[in-house]
Structure formats: C-alpha cells, structure tokens
Design a protein around this motif. Structure first.
Motif, mmCIF file in Angstrom:
data_model
loop_
_atom_site.group_PDB
_atom_site.id
_atom_site.type_symbol
_atom_site.label_atom_id
_atom_site.label_comp_id
_atom_site.label_asym_id
_atom_site.label_seq_id
_atom_site.Cartn_x
_atom_site.Cartn_y
_atom_site.Cartn_z
ATOM 1 N N GLU A 31 -74.811 5.290 55.732
ATOM 2 C CA GLU A 31 -75.594 6.409 56.252
ATOM 3 C C GLU A 31 -74.704 7.633 56.454
ATOM 4 O O GLU A 31 -73.575 7.521 56.929
ATOM 5 C CB GLU A 31 -76.237 6.048 57.598
ATOM 6 N N PHE A 32 -75.288 8.804 56.118
ATOM 7 C CA PHE A 32 -74.599 10.076 56.295
ATOM 8 C C PHE A 32 -75.514 11.035 57.056
ATOM 9 O O PHE A 32 -76.739 10.896 57.007
ATOM 10 C CB PHE A 32 -74.223 10.698 54.948
ATOM 11 N N ILE A 33 -74.898 12.010 57.719
ATOM 12 C CA ILE A 33 -75.658 13.028 58.431
ATOM 13 C C ILE A 33 -75.085 14.396 58.114
ATOM 14 O O ILE A 33 -73.863 14.563 58.014
ATOM 15 C CB ILE A 33 -75.657 12.774 59.949
ATOM 16 N N ALA A 34 -75.970 15.364 57.901
ATOM 17 C CA ALA A 34 -75.562 16.739 57.681
ATOM 18 C C ALA A 34 -76.149 17.600 58.798
ATOM 19 O O ALA A 34 -77.363 17.569 59.033
ATOM 20 C CB ALA A 34 -76.019 17.240 56.327
ATOM 21 N N VAL A 35 -75.293 18.330 59.500
ATOM 22 C CA VAL A 35 -75.722 19.254 60.546
ATOM 23 C C VAL A 35 -75.742 20.642 59.921
ATOM 24 O O VAL A 35 -74.701 21.137 59.465
ATOM 25 C CB VAL A 35 -74.767 19.205 61.747
ATOM 26 N N VAL A 36 -76.944 21.264 59.889
ATOM 27 C CA VAL A 36 -77.101 22.529 59.174
ATOM 28 C C VAL A 36 -77.594 23.613 60.140
ATOM 29 O O VAL A 36 -78.796 23.787 60.338
ATOM 30 C CB VAL A 36 -78.042 22.375 57.964
ATOM 31 N N PRO A 37 -76.682 24.345 60.765
ATOM 32 C CA PRO A 37 -77.094 25.425 61.680
ATOM 33 C C PRO A 37 -77.740 26.575 60.912
ATOM 34 O O PRO A 37 -77.415 26.835 59.751
ATOM 35 C CB PRO A 37 -75.786 25.848 62.339
ATOM 36 N N GLY A 38 -78.677 27.271 61.586
ATOM 37 C CA GLY A 38 -79.326 28.422 60.965
ATOM 38 C C GLY A 38 -80.464 28.059 60.034
ATOM 39 O O GLY A 38 -81.032 28.946 59.387
ATOM 40 N N CYS A 39 -80.820 26.782 59.931
ATOM 41 C CA CYS A 39 -81.903 26.336 59.044
ATOM 42 C C CYS A 39 -83.068 25.817 59.886
ATOM 43 O O CYS A 39 -82.868 24.988 60.785
ATOM 44 C CB CYS A 39 -81.439 25.226 58.108
ATOM 45 N N ASP A 40 -84.292 26.284 59.571
ATOM 46 C CA ASP A 40 -85.461 25.704 60.214
ATOM 47 C C ASP A 40 -85.894 24.474 59.436
ATOM 48 O O ASP A 40 -85.235 24.071 58.460
ATOM 49 C CB ASP A 40 -86.585 26.734 60.329
ATOM 50 N N LEU A 41 -86.998 23.880 59.823
ATOM 51 C CA LEU A 41 -87.420 22.613 59.207
ATOM 52 C C LEU A 41 -87.704 22.791 57.724
ATOM 53 O O LEU A 41 -87.307 21.951 56.899
ATOM 54 C CB LEU A 41 -88.657 22.078 59.932
ATOM 55 N N THR A 42 -88.361 23.884 57.343
ATOM 56 C CA THR A 42 -88.701 24.094 55.927
ATOM 57 C C THR A 42 -87.446 24.265 55.087
ATOM 58 O O THR A 42 -87.317 23.671 53.998
ATOM 59 C CB THR A 42 -89.597 25.339 55.794
ATOM 60 N N GLN A 43 -86.516 25.097 55.555
ATOM 61 C CA GLN A 43 -85.276 25.312 54.805
ATOM 62 C C GLN A 43 -84.464 24.024 54.698
ATOM 63 O O GLN A 43 -83.873 23.724 53.648
ATOM 64 C CB GLN A 43 -84.450 26.402 55.495
ATOM 65 N N ALA A 44 -84.413 23.260 55.792
ATOM 66 C CA ALA A 44 -83.666 22.001 55.764
ATOM 67 C C ALA A 44 -84.318 21.001 54.807
ATOM 68 O O ALA A 44 -83.630 20.244 54.109
ATOM 69 C CB ALA A 44 -83.592 21.415 57.166
ATOM 70 N N GLN A 45 -85.651 20.998 54.758
ATOM 71 C CA GLN A 45 -86.346 20.096 53.839
ATOM 72 C C GLN A 45 -86.029 20.462 52.391
ATOM 73 O O GLN A 45 -85.800 19.584 51.545
ATOM 74 C CB GLN A 45 -87.854 20.175 54.087
ATOM 75 N N GLU A 46 -85.993 21.774 52.075
ATOM 76 C CA GLU A 46 -85.657 22.202 50.717
ATOM 77 C C GLU A 46 -84.228 21.788 50.360
ATOM 78 O O GLU A 46 -83.953 21.359 49.240
ATOM 79 C CB GLU A 46 -85.808 23.719 50.615
ATOM 80 N N LEU A 47 -83.321 21.930 51.316
ATOM 81 C CA LEU A 47 -81.930 21.511 51.080
ATOM 82 C C LEU A 47 -81.861 20.011 50.822
ATOM 83 O O LEU A 47 -81.154 19.559 49.908
ATOM 84 C CB LEU A 47 -81.066 21.893 52.282
ATOM 85 N N ALA A 48 -82.583 19.230 51.607
ATOM 86 C CA ALA A 48 -82.573 17.782 51.434
ATOM 87 C C ALA A 48 -83.073 17.386 50.054
ATOM 88 O O ALA A 48 -82.529 16.475 49.413
ATOM 89 C CB ALA A 48 -83.415 17.125 52.525
ATOM 90 N N TRP A 49 -84.113 18.047 49.572
ATOM 91 C CA TRP A 49 -84.622 17.734 48.238
ATOM 92 C C TRP A 49 -83.594 18.072 47.158
ATOM 93 O O TRP A 49 -83.439 17.333 46.177
ATOM 94 C CB TRP A 49 -85.932 18.482 47.974
#
Length: 475
Positions: A397-415
């Motif tokens: 398991e890995f975790i990425a902490v992404v400051p400055g991103c809301d849920l939509t932006q973080a979801q796009e990054l994850a994809w």
C-alpha cells in the motif's frame, strides 16, 4: 651602507695567544658575551676595537663596565629585565653614527650584538608595523595573506626579490614570489631558530673571528650577526645574491616554510627593522593558523551537515521503494493537514494498493515482488508535483498527500496514475495495476479520519473490479 662592509680586518690588534672559537660574525657589527652575573667578558669578536677601542685580548676577562661603560651596562641590565630587545647608544669610537645593542640571555651567558643604527630606522616603525600588520591580519585568504606579507617585506627592506617557499597546512607546495625570479628550493641546512631572522649583509665581506676565554662558551645559534651556514651562502652566491634575509614561518605549516629576501647589493637592516619584520611574519603565522582553523571548521560543519542529511534520509526513507516511510509520511500528513485547516486550503490523499500482489510473490518470488514495489513507487512519483508527497503506507500500500487539490482534482490525478501503471508493464510480471481510494479534507478532520475515508474508498475500488479509482466524501 658605509664601505666598512668591505674593509679588511686588522688582525694586528688581536692577541694570538687568546683562545679562539670556530664561529665567525659578519664584520658590519661586533659581538660580546659575558657571564650572566655580569662579572667578566668571555667572548669578543676580532673587530671590537672599531666599536669600543679595545682589542679582544684587552676586553676578555674584564668586567663589562670597563668595556662598554657603566651607564651602558646599567641601561642594558634594565632593558634585559623588562624584556626589551636592546638599546641605542652613541658610538664608542668617536663617530657620529649611533650603535644598536641587541642582547639576550642564554642561561649561563648574556650575548650582546652591536650594529650600526641606520638612518632609515628613524622612520615611524611602530606606524609602519601597525599599517602592514593590520593588512596582514585582515587577509581573508592565504593567497591574500602571503601577497600582503611579501609586499610588506619588499617595501620595508628594499630587497629586489621576496619569495615564500615551503608547504601550507594541507601539504601543498608554496611557490609565491614578489618579483619574477625563478623559484628554487632553499638548502635544508637552514637550522636557525624561528624567532631570529637569518641575515646576510654582504656575502663578499671578510668575516670577523671570535675569541674567547677558557671555559664553556655561549650558544650563538640565535644570533643574527653570526655568519649563515656555508651551503646557504653558496646557494645565494650561485644566484648572484650578495645580501639576504630569511624568516622562518614553520609554525604556520606542518613543514618548513621560509620567506627569502635577496639582493645583488650589500644591505644592512638594523635590528629594530628586523624586529618589525619578524613581528609581521608572526602576525602572518597566526593569521594563517586562524584561516586554516576556520577552513577546517567550515569543512567539519559541511561534513556534519552531509552526514546528518544522509542519516535523516535513512531515517525518513523506505529502503526498498526509496519513497517516504510510514513514520515520515504520517508526519507530513499532520503538517499539511494543519496548514490546510489554518489557511482554509484544500488537501486530499490518494491511498492505493497493488492488485493481486500476493500472486506476484507466489509466482515470481519475493525478489521480483520487491522490484514491482520499487517500480510502482517510481512510476507514481513521476506523475506527482514537487509539492506532493508519496510514501509507503505498509506492505503493498502507498499513500500520496496532495496539498492544494480538492476532491475532483485529486480524483483526476488518481486516474492518471492508475492508467499509467496499467500501461507500464514490469518484467517479468507484465501488467501491474493498482486500486485507488481518494478522500479530501473536511472541516474538523483528523489525519486518522481522512485516511480512513480514503481506505474505505480504496476497498470500494477493489470490489468494483480493481484497477480503478473510487472516492469517499463522508464517513
């Protein structure tokens, strides 16, 4: 300089029955020695009569007062008691030129060196010493330090060439000169004390012999008036140098370092001027030691910083994947969450797990499994910003902490990361995918609650068929 430098000595004034020593002195001055009780003269140079009107035979065995005068002896005793290097007196032979008497004690004897007091010594020596000493003491580098020292020696002595020979603290050869004269090694027979300048006034002048009373004779190794060693005189003669001044800087370096000033003409430097030059070399010695210590301190701090950085990296980095370990990524998450709450800025986390990782280990072995973990971490890192943080949460398991991103932006990054992993086969396994859960920071969130929502979203992705992204907005 008077023609006396080249005068032939009058041997007729010397009693041949008086025992003599093997040492000789330079004829521009004379030398006397007496016991430390100031009772009788035990050593005298053959040219004594030119300065005090007595031959060595007449002076040996007499009290110093009968040779020098009671007032002079009293002044010398006072100078020695207060640590003064010498005194100036009127010439004892009726000439107008004053004499400078240098004295120092050697245990059982007091040695007196007598030299003409040159007119140029009337200059402001303390002022010159302050000016040049300040320049040397303020040098910010060894090259600047040596340049200032050589310039000072050249200006104050008038010698045609001033050269620095030896090694610095790091063992590097010093080859510095004030004039463009080829550099060569000085004979290793220069064995005088570092506290006393080695001086050659006129390499062509006939030396004056020393005559002594029976019994132990004083040690003359610290007397600048004594003639330098033959090898050194031959070395200077081979370079057409008739006069020379050599100062020892060995305290500034682990090896021998010398300042060599030389000239093709006879040159006499009065004792006060030599004392000043010696003080300048000692200032240079101390400044060089300080610069060396400063450089060593800077090197130690740099090395300490490098080692601390490496230790910190080891403490914060997962050794297998080369991303942040669990302890470090938890610290980062706490810090970023506090900043987001304080500033009202968005923050999201991506939690992802490698699909069917147990099967990879079972089929290909743990070494291949370790390679897969490393490759997945590096691929994911390549799609993150410099402000994002990736860490190994545990196992696969890995975790990425992404400051400055809301849920939509973080979801796009994850994809994007999800698709990149699926399209980047890893030998010998082939395609490797991961399931992603995304959660965004909410008011009153703790790091535990934020990660818990991301974890629930990730398991939704697993149940949805893996290799996909799911979000969890509330818990």
């Amino acid at each position: 300089m008077p023609d006396s430098l080249d005068e032939e000595l009058d041997d007729a004034s010397v009693c041949p029955t008086v025992p003599h020593t093997d040492a000789t002195v330079q004829p521009h001055g004379c030398l006397l020695a007496f016991d430390n009780d100031w009772q009788s003269v035990c050593l005298a140079s053959s040219n004594l009569s030119r300065f005090f009107g007595l031959s060595p035979a007449e002076a040996l065995g007499r009290p110093p007062e009968q040779v020098l005068g009671a007032d002079t002896v009293t002044a010398l005793a006072r100078a020695l008691a207060r640590g003064a290097p010498g005194i100036t007196i009127s010439s004892g032979n009726g000439t107008l030129q004053p004499l400078y008497l240098s004295l120092h004690a050697t245990g059982r004897h007091v040695i007196l060196e007598v030299e003409p007091q040159e007119e140029e010594t009337g200059h402001d020596l303390p002022g010159l010493g302050y000016t040049w000493g300040t320049r040397i003491a303020r040098a910010s580098s060894t090259s600047e330090l040596y340049a200032q020292l050589l310039q000072a020696l050249h200006v104050l002595t008038g010698f045609a060439s001033c050269t620095l020979l030896g090694q610095d603290h790091d063992g590097h050869d010093l080859r510095l000169e004030q004039k463009g004269i080829p550099i060569e090694s000085v004979p290793c027979t220069v064995d005088r004390s570092a506290r006393v300048p080695l001086m050659l006034v006129d390499g062509q002048a006939k030396p004056a012999e020393l005559f002594g009373s029976p019994g132990p004779l004083p040690d003359l190794s610290g007397c600048p008036l004594c003639l330098p060693p033959p090898k050194l005189r031959n070395w200077l003669s081979g370079r057409q140098a008739r006069a020379a001044l050599i100062l020892d800087l060995h305290e500034a370096t682990p090896g021998r370092s010398l300042v060599v000033c030389r000239d093709r003409q006879p040159r006499h430097l009065s004792p006060p001027l030599r004392h000043l030059l010696l003080q300048l070399t000692q200032v240079a010695t101390l400044r060089r030691a300080l610069l060396h210590e400063k450089q060593q301190t800077q090197d130690r701090y740099r090395l300490l910083h490098e080692r601390n950085t490496r230790l910190q990296r080891l403490a914060y980095t997962d050794p297998l994947t080369q991303v942040a370990n669990r302890h470090r990524i938890e610290q980062v998450l706490e810090t970023e969450l506090a900043a987001a709450c304080r500033n009202g800025s968005p923050l999201a986390v991506l939690l992802f797990d490698i699909d069917r990782f147990k099967a990879i280990n079972d089929s290909h072995g743990h070494e291949v499994g370790d390679q897969v973990l490393h490759q997945v971490a590096q691929e994911a890192q390549s799609h993150l910003r410099n402000s994002d943080h990736l860490g190994r949460w545990g196992g696969e398991e890995f975790i990425a902490v992404v400051p400055g991103c809301d849920l939509t932006q973080a979801q796009e990054l994850a994809w994007r990361v999800c698709h990149a992993l699926a399209q980047s086969p890893i030998a010998p396994v082939g395609q490797v995918t991961a399931s992603f859960g995304v959660a965004a920071c909410q008011p009153g969130d703790s790091s535990r609650r934020l990660v818990q929502r991301a974890d629930q979203a990730m398991y939704q992705a697993k149940r949805a068929g893996r290799a996909c992204v799911r979000t969890q907005e509330a818990c």
